[in-house]
Design an enzyme around this catalytic site. Structure first.
Site, short mmCIF file in Angstrom:
data_model
loop_
_atom_site.label_atom_id
_atom_site.label_comp_id
_atom_site.label_asym_id
_atom_site.label_seq_id
_atom_site.Cartn_x
_atom_site.Cartn_y
_atom_site.Cartn_z
N SER A 1 26.91 -91.74 10.65
CA SER A 1 27.30 -93.07 10.12
C SER A 1 28.03 -93.89 11.19
O SER A 1 27.74 -95.08 11.37
CB SER A 1 28.17 -92.93 8.87
N HIS B 1 24.82 -85.57 5.26
CA HIS B 1 26.04 -86.23 5.76
C HIS B 1 26.94 -86.49 4.55
O HIS B 1 27.46 -85.56 3.94
CB HIS B 1 25.61 -87.49 6.52
N HIS C 1 28.98 -76.92 10.08
CA HIS C 1 29.28 -78.21 10.72
C HIS C 1 28.59 -78.27 12.06
O HIS C 1 28.43 -77.25 12.73
CB HIS C 1 30.79 -78.40 10.90
N ASP D 1 33.93 -81.22 2.70
CA ASP D 1 33.26 -81.46 1.43
C ASP D 1 33.37 -80.30 0.44
O ASP D 1 33.08 -80.46 -0.74
CB ASP D 1 31.77 -81.77 1.68
N1 HAX Z 1 23.89 -73.17 4.43
C1 HAX Z 1 22.71 -72.64 4.83
N2 HAX Z 1 22.21 -72.75 6.07
C2 HAX Z 1 22.95 -73.43 6.95
C3 HAX Z 1 24.20 -73.98 6.63
C4 HAX Z 1 24.66 -73.84 5.31
N3 HAX Z 1 25.81 -74.39 4.89
N4 HAX Z 1 24.71 -74.58 7.72
C5 HAX Z 1 23.80 -74.42 8.70
N5 HAX Z 1 22.73 -73.72 8.22
C6 HAX Z 1 21.49 -73.42 8.92
C7 HAX Z 1 20.81 -74.71 9.33
O1 HAX Z 1 20.09 -75.28 8.23
C8 HAX Z 1 19.93 -74.25 10.46
O2 HAX Z 1 18.81 -73.60 9.90
P1 HAX Z 1 17.35 -73.71 10.62
O3 HAX Z 1 17.53 -73.03 11.93
O4 HAX Z 1 16.47 -73.02 9.66
O5 HAX Z 1 17.06 -75.17 10.77
C9 HAX Z 1 20.80 -73.20 11.13
O6 HAX Z 1 21.75 -72.78 10.14
C10 HAX Z 1 21.56 -73.70 12.35
O7 HAX Z 1 22.27 -74.88 11.98
P2 HAX Z 1 23.64 -75.26 12.70
O8 HAX Z 1 23.35 -75.51 14.14
O9 HAX Z 1 24.69 -74.28 12.38
O10 HAX Z 1 24.05 -76.61 11.96
P3 HAX Z 1 23.57 -78.10 12.28
O11 HAX Z 1 24.43 -78.64 13.35
O12 HAX Z 1 22.10 -78.18 12.47
O13 HAX Z 1 23.89 -78.82 10.88
C11 HAX Z 1 25.14 -79.26 8.95
C12 HAX Z 1 25.20 -79.04 10.46
C13 HAX Z 1 26.51 -79.76 8.48
C14 HAX Z 1 24.09 -80.35 8.60
C15 HAX Z 1 24.78 -77.93 8.27
O14 HAX Z 1 25.80 -76.98 8.52
C16 HAX Z 1 24.55 -78.06 6.79
O15 HAX Z 1 23.44 -78.42 6.36
N6 HAX Z 1 25.60 -77.79 5.94
C17 HAX Z 1 25.51 -77.97 4.52
C18 HAX Z 1 25.60 -79.43 4.17
C19 HAX Z 1 27.00 -79.96 4.44
O16 HAX Z 1 27.99 -79.36 4.05
N7 HAX Z 1 27.06 -81.13 5.08
C20 HAX Z 1 28.35 -81.83 5.30
C21 HAX Z 1 28.92 -81.63 6.68
C22 HAX Z 1 30.16 -82.44 6.85
C23 HAX Z 1 29.80 -83.88 6.99
O17 HAX Z 1 29.27 -84.37 7.96
N8 HAX Z 1 30.02 -84.63 5.97
O18 HAX Z 1 29.58 -85.88 6.00
#
Ligand code: HAX
Length: 434
Positions: free
Chosen positions: A240, A270, A316, A371
């Site tokens: 954002s 996000h 994260h 969150d």
């Molecule tokens: N549950 C399951 N799998 C998860 C996970 C979770 N909470 N967090 C990461 N992973 C997975 C990813 O989907 C990814 O899988 P693939 O290799 O199959 O694509 C793998 O672990 C590696 O991901 P990462 O490098 O650890 O994490 P990213 O930097 O790609 O993504 C995210 C960060 C926050 C998007 C991710 O941890 C996620 O989807 N979390 C759940 C949603 C969430 O809580 N989002 C809010 C984050 C805070 C924020 O920005 N708020 O706005």
């Protein structure tokens, strides 16, 4: 002294600093770009600059160098034991200096003078069907304020590059001043009786939001202050803030830039994660007819993962430890709602989910983010989950508008990264392997 006068004294020094980086140090390389970053969301690429906040992977967010506990301790407060004035945090983000009580209140006063919603904005919201998502209404309401902005007409009339930040700050104060009323009105339009509660001039920004929501509760006022401070900023690379920064770099005004940023915040990875996180916890509670045991929570977590879904509220892109914003909310919940069954469900999740994610071995960070706890607190006061992303955006307006103002102040140019084709990447990979 008003925020604008204070900044006017500081800006020339920072303009010289950024000029030096561009002109004298510009050719120095600082990082290597890997193909995985080019095809992987630019993760970790150091290509943006801001002095407003910095996320340490282990200690979390630092606002102008101060951690969350330091900020909560040092900022001026309405009374002993309360959460700080949001106006004080805005002063810190904007100036880089901890405010005196007088400075914090001067921001609060500037906001009070701008807090009422114009009829055109109210009418724009009312013109939409009630089932419209609150983030759509929020983004629209922000754009509807644009007619009152000063940057665009002043720019059209002619402004020097070094003066662009002044009207940007004025628009930032207008926008942030009005946003609590916009958010609260959207809430009451969608979920209440549709009436608009006027701001109370005796209340600060955070408390006024609670008042305009129709929740006149001292603890909710304090939660609002805490909520907006914790959500105010997280560097400028998150989706954002970065979107808003990109739009701002075209010299589009604060209303266009912030509205664009809010459209990015509306995505499930996000800002939508907070409502998903709460729903996920409530799902566990409902499934087991009460606070789940650890074994039940473990099974529930695996069910989510095995269904190919993420566990919202955990993981994260930058953090590699429990998010200190989560910890601050956790402490607030411990103090004010220790008996809440939803809070107890979240506590069980905290004990179980990181182990499950570690066992699965995919997430780089198995720990909870902000969150995982924010929705528990809002739900306690009856606030609808679908609205949580608006709350996030309201807080984030503080950091984003600080970035927008400073990007103008130091003259950051229009963004234009270069894209390459996949063929080129294969060629580069082959050349590098020789
Ligand atoms: N549950 C399951 N799998 C998860 C996970 C979770 N909470 N967090 C990461 N992973 C997975 C990813 O989907 C990814 O899988 P693939 O290799 O199959 O694509 C793998 O672990 C590696 O991901 P990462 O490098 O650890 O994490 P990213 O930097 O790609 O993504 C995210 C960060 C926050 C998007 C991710 O941890 C996620 O989807 N979390 C759940 C949603 C969430 O809580 N989002 C809010 C984050 C805070 C924020 O920005 N708020 O706005």
């Amino acid at each position: 002294m008003l925020l604008k006068d204070f900044l006017a004294q500081r800006v020339p020094e920072w303009q010289a600093r950024v000029r030096k980086l561009a002109k004298e140090l510009g050719e120095i390389p600082i990082d290597t770009v890997h193909i995985r970053q080019v095809v992987g969301g630019m993760r970790g690429l150091k290509v943006l600059v801001t002095d407003i906040s910095y996320v340490d992977p282990y200690k979390g967010i630092h606002f102008r160098g101060y951690t969350i506990p330091e900020v909560l301790e040092a900022l001026p407060k309405p009374h002993e034991g309360a959460m700080p004035y949001v106006g004080g945090l805005y002063w810190l983000l904007m100036t880089g200096e901890l405010p005196t009580a007088e400075q914090a209140l001067s921001v609060e006063d500037e906001w009070k003078a701008r807090m009422s919603l114009p009829e055109a904005v109210v009418a724009a919201i009312r013109s939409m069907p009630k089932e419209t998502h609150p983030m759509t209404l929020f983004s629209m309401g922000i754009l509807a304020m644009r007619n009152d902005g000063v940057f665009a007409p002043k720019y059209a009339a002619g402004l020097k590059k070094t003066e662009l930040w002044g009207p940007t700050l004025e628009d930032a104060l207008l926008l942030t001043g009005r946003l609590p009323a916009l958010a609260a009105f959207i809430y009451r339009y969608k979920y209440g009786d549709g009436t608009l509660i006027e701001p109370n001039p005796d209340l600060d920004w955070g408390a006024n939001f609670a008042h305009m929501m129709g929740i006149d509760d001292e603890i909710y006022r304090d939660l609002s202050r805490l909520y907006f401070i914790l959500h105010s900023d997280h560097e400028v690379g998150n989706a954002s803030a970065h979107t808003a920064h990109l739009v701002n770099s075209t010299l589009a005004d604060v209303f266009y830039a912030f509205s664009a940023g809010m459209n990015a915040l509306a995505g499930p990875l996000h800002g939508l994660a907070n409502q998903n996180a709460l729903r996920w916890l409530m799902g566990a509670y409902d499934k087991y007819g009460g606070v789940p045991t650890k074994e039940q929570m473990e099974a529930y977590s695996w069910d989510t993962l095995n269904a190919g879904r993420v566990i919202p509220g955990f993981g994260h892109a930058v953090l590699r430890a429990t998010d200190p914003r989560y910890t601050a909310f956790y402490q607030f919940a411990e103090q004010h709602l220790p008996e809440s069954e939803l809070f107890r469900t979240a506590q069980v999740a905290y004990e179980v989910v990181p182990k499950v994610l570690q066992e699965q071995g995919k997430a780089k960070n198995p720990w909870p983010n902000v969150d995982a706890m924010s929705g528990v607190l809002q739900k306690h006061f009856g606030v609808e989950p679908e609205f949580y992303t608006v709350l996030f955006g309201l807080g984030r307006s503080l950091g984003i508008t600080s970035h927008l103002t400073w990007a103008r102040a130091v003259g950051l140019p229009i963004e234009r990264p270069k894209s390459v084709t996949t063929d080129m990447l294969f060629e580069m990979a082959e050349a590098a392997s020789k």
